[in-house]
Design a protein around this motif. Sequence first.
Motif, PDB file in Angstrom:
ATOM      1  N   GLY A 260       0.816  -1.206   0.000  1.00 54.97           N
ATOM      2  CA  GLY A 260       0.000   0.000   0.000  1.00 54.97           C
ATOM      3  C   GLY A 260       0.851   1.256   0.000  1.00 54.97           C
ATOM      4  N   GLY A 261       0.187   2.394   0.159  1.00 49.69           N
ATOM      5  CA  GLY A 261       0.881   3.665   0.233  1.00 49.69           C
ATOM      6  C   GLY A 261       1.191   4.292  -1.106  1.00 49.69           C
ATOM      7  N   LYS A 262       0.658   3.750  -2.197  1.00 45.22           N
ATOM      8  CA  LYS A 262       0.965   4.285  -3.518  1.00 45.22           C
ATOM      9  C   LYS A 262       0.072   5.485  -3.834  1.00 45.22           C
ATOM     10  N   ASN A 263       0.573   6.316  -4.740  1.00 48.08           N
ATOM     11  CA  ASN A 263      -0.201   7.456  -5.248  1.00 48.08           C
ATOM     12  C   ASN A 263      -0.333   7.250  -6.749  1.00 48.08           C
ATOM     13  N   TYR A 264      -1.581   7.018  -7.220  1.00 50.78           N
ATOM     14  CA  TYR A 264      -1.813   6.675  -8.618  1.00 50.78           C
ATOM     15  C   TYR A 264      -1.983   7.894  -9.531  1.00 50.78           C
ATOM     16  N   GLY A 265      -1.775   9.103  -8.992  1.00 50.82           N
ATOM     17  CA  GLY A 265      -1.513  10.234  -9.866  1.00 50.82           C
ATOM     18  C   GLY A 265      -2.622  11.208 -10.170  1.00 50.82           C
ATOM     19  N   TRP A 266      -3.904  10.786 -10.096  1.00 51.17           N
ATOM     20  CA  TRP A 266      -4.962  11.724 -10.448  1.00 51.17           C
ATOM     21  C   TRP A 266      -5.020  12.837  -9.400  1.00 51.17           C
ATOM     22  N   ARG A 267      -5.192  14.126  -9.661  1.00 52.18           N
ATOM     23  CA  ARG A 267      -5.509  14.841 -10.871  1.00 52.18           C
ATOM     24  C   ARG A 267      -4.282  15.309 -11.622  1.00 52.18           C
ATOM     25  N   CYS A 268      -3.084  14.984 -11.095  1.00 49.53           N
ATOM     26  CA  CYS A 268      -1.850  15.416 -11.749  1.00 49.53           C
ATOM     27  C   CYS A 268      -1.698  14.729 -13.105  1.00 49.53           C
ATOM     28  N   TYR A 269      -2.064  13.459 -13.170  1.00 50.39           N
ATOM     29  CA  TYR A 269      -1.935  12.691 -14.399  1.00 50.39           C
ATOM     30  C   TYR A 269      -3.221  11.940 -14.675  1.00 50.39           C
ATOM     31  N   GLU A 270      -3.541  11.809 -15.954  1.00 48.92           N
ATOM     32  CA  GLU A 270      -4.613  10.935 -16.425  1.00 48.92           C
ATOM     33  C   GLU A 270      -3.964   9.900 -17.324  1.00 48.92           C
ATOM     34  N   GLY A 271      -4.027   8.616 -16.931  1.00 41.24           N
ATOM     35  CA  GLY A 271      -3.248   7.624 -17.654  1.00 41.24           C
ATOM     36  C   GLY A 271      -1.773   7.941 -17.487  1.00 41.24           C
ATOM     37  N   TYR A 272      -1.062   8.022 -18.606  1.00 39.10           N
ATOM     38  CA  TYR A 272       0.356   8.385 -18.573  1.00 39.10           C
ATOM     39  C   TYR A 272       0.568   9.869 -18.828  1.00 39.10           C
ATOM     40  N   ALA A 273      -0.478  10.599 -19.203  1.00 37.15           N
ATOM     41  CA  ALA A 273      -0.329  11.977 -19.667  1.00 37.15           C
ATOM     42  C   ALA A 273      -0.582  12.970 -18.536  1.00 37.15           C
ATOM     43  N   PRO A 274       0.189  14.062 -18.482  1.00 36.41           N
ATOM     44  CA  PRO A 274      -0.103  15.113 -17.499  1.00 36.41           C
ATOM     45  C   PRO A 274      -1.507  15.672 -17.712  1.00 36.41           C
ATOM     46  N   ALA A 291      -1.753  -0.515 -17.967  1.00 40.89           N
ATOM     47  CA  ALA A 291      -2.412  -0.491 -19.279  1.00 40.89           C
ATOM     48  C   ALA A 291      -3.276   0.757 -19.329  1.00 40.89           C
ATOM     49  N   ALA A 292      -3.407   1.341 -20.521  1.00 38.78           N
ATOM     50  CA  ALA A 292      -4.236   2.530 -20.691  1.00 38.78           C
ATOM     51  C   ALA A 292      -4.857   2.493 -22.076  1.00 38.78           C
ATOM     52  N   PHE A 293      -6.076   3.019 -22.182  1.00 40.46           N
ATOM     53  CA  PHE A 293      -6.846   2.934 -23.417  1.00 40.46           C
ATOM     54  C   PHE A 293      -7.368   4.324 -23.774  1.00 40.46           C
ATOM     55  N   SER A 294      -7.134   4.732 -25.019  1.00 39.82           N
ATOM     56  CA  SER A 294      -7.412   6.100 -25.443  1.00 39.82           C
ATOM     57  C   SER A 294      -8.865   6.281 -25.868  1.00 39.82           C
ATOM     58  N   HIS A 295      -9.435   7.419 -25.519  1.00 37.23           N
ATOM     59  CA  HIS A 295     -10.786   7.749 -25.961  1.00 37.23           C
ATOM     60  C   HIS A 295     -10.853   7.935 -27.472  1.00 37.23           C
TER      61      HIS A 295
END
Length: 706
Positions: A260-274, A291-295
């Motif tokens: 535990g203790g991870k930070n998955y990035g939102w709102r700084c990042y969406e997927g891999y993109a800032p 894995a990430a899937f584009s709109h």
Amino acid sequence: MINFYRITAFFLLFIISKNEASAQDPLPRIKLVQVFDTLKSPVCLANCNDDRIFIVEQKGIIKIGYPDGTILPVPFLNITDRVKSGGERGLLGLAFPPDFKQSGNFYVNYTGEDDSKTIISRFKISSDSNVAVKNLEEKILKINQPFSNHNGGNIAFGSDSYLYIGTGDGGSGGDPQNNSQNKQSLLGKMLRIDVSTITGYQVPPDNPFVGNTEYRSEIWAMGMRNPWRFNFDERNGNLWIADVGQGQWEEVDYEKAGQGGKNYGWRCYEGYAPYNTTGCLEESNYTFPVAAFSHSQGHCSITGGVVDIKDSTSSLYGFYFSADYCSGQFWGTRIKPDKTFETIELLKPQFSNFVAFGYDLNKNIYVSRDNGSIYRIDTFPLCTTDLLISGDNDHVGCGIESVELYAPTFENGTYTWYLDGEEIDESNTDTLTVNEAGEYTVVFRSDACSAISLKPFSLNKNEAIPVDLLDLPVEYCINGAPLVLNGNPSGGVFIGTGMEGNVFNPAVSNIGVFSITYFYEDAEGCSGFDVQNIKIVREAETNIISAPPHQCLQGAPLDLEAEPEEGAFSGPGISGDTFYPQVAGVGVHKIYFTYTPVPGCTAVDSIYITVDDCTSNTKDIDKSAYEVYPNPAQNDLIVKYNSNTTKPKTIKLINQLGQIVFFNELSEKDRNKDLYKINLASLPSGSYIIVINDAQDQFVKKIIKN
């Protein structure tokens, strides 16, 4: 939770994902078999390790179904009287603890009360295990929701017997309250609590932020946007999270059991993109998706997901299943033995709106749609995990007319070959002769099994050979020496005015601009060429001006001039554009001026300057306003000022080659002193000229460095 009504147009630039799924496979890897229908928005499926399938309807009802498609007429639980449902609200999650058979307790996640809080409640079954007691509800955790969307909804027990809760960022768009990165907010998080107590809950002592007052101790991980569905791999306790994206990316996150203790990035990042990095930490502080899937591919809202653990011999064993609400695309993601991740496409049916996955007792996987249908997912048997293609060449063209492609041979079935995703007509064979470059794949189908090539065979076209003409200057002089040219690859032919073999003669081409071509062809018939221009100009001219032929040894340095100014002087006593008599010494000296405007075009003019030992207007330094001592000197040379009115402005030393080896423009502070010290330690032994300039005169003297 999935936004069931968010099917909008996404006019967004497609960015290549670090782990984007491969192009659509022509062979589906799974099939959907309908088991239930006529339900009311079944948003969650759960199992308590018996043959029952618990079906959660969004409005607040839990029903019991069985793998044969039957549904009990009496609901297991009906709390529509306290659930606020609609949009992304409702009864959203159900979880059975490991001790359910003994305790009879189970847990739900719903939105309720006047301000639509997220409520985690504990219920108990009645004496009839198929019916719960709705009036024995204990609300063990409430979380205020500032907006109507992004309520999360999933709850599940980990292998550690603790209850995990996925919460959304509070809603609206872009996390306007920054809840996901707020350490004191329970929104936008994965929470972990101990519900084994008789009432309420406790925080597990090994939660990652226990004892850190900056964080709420219930937080297990943060930086989530809307983890609508997550699931534990029952084989090892590893956690898979499908986090719904904002406007461009849907993502799958992964963490090993207990980490535990991870930070998955939102709102700084969406997927891999800032996304919005204002006030965010360095990128290395965040955990990015596997894995990430584009709109841009028609996706809009990811639904996870369970791990295929039914049959260890299955080709999809260990894959985490997910699907998209808008496109209907199914994916499988797994961690490979080398600890990297791969994602493959499983199926893209003609319908969509998938909202939940679940198991039955035998670990068959089910998926529900919010239109009321629930399907069992069956896996196609594969003849081999990879229909590997080989070829007798990987290039075509330039003498190679065709290439043979080979696939493994299977009996009693049909082969279908594809070029760049398009079916090749009449290609029912395990060996295919092709003459067109591109990406080749193949599918085998039979009643017994099917197979597909996971990796395309890339057949490249032999293009024109890259050729370079070397050593040709842009400009050259007509009287320059003939130029020997080279080409890469070597062995080609030079063509153009003034060319004789590989030699360009400017005297033959005359003045003007000329094109030179270098052509090369290899033994297989592939060729290439390079064309460059050369400008031939007239001979260069230059002239030294204002240079008197006689100078006194004791005279001041002489500034020289020439036309054009871009050339360079050379000869005894020359430093830059200045002639120093004391450096040159007594005698006759030849001075050169060299001007080279373009390669091969050099003009030279020369003069003679005679240096005599005579009396000049330059003051005798020993009887002037300055003294220089010791002479010879070893380390330090002292310049003493003998006049209160005459002060030096610049001091320089010139070696025997005419090079300035020391120069200083004295500051006001140094000028007002009585003496100035020059350190000679770094200079080689020999004779030098010291030149002192003040406001009125120039003083020159020869010194010796021991």
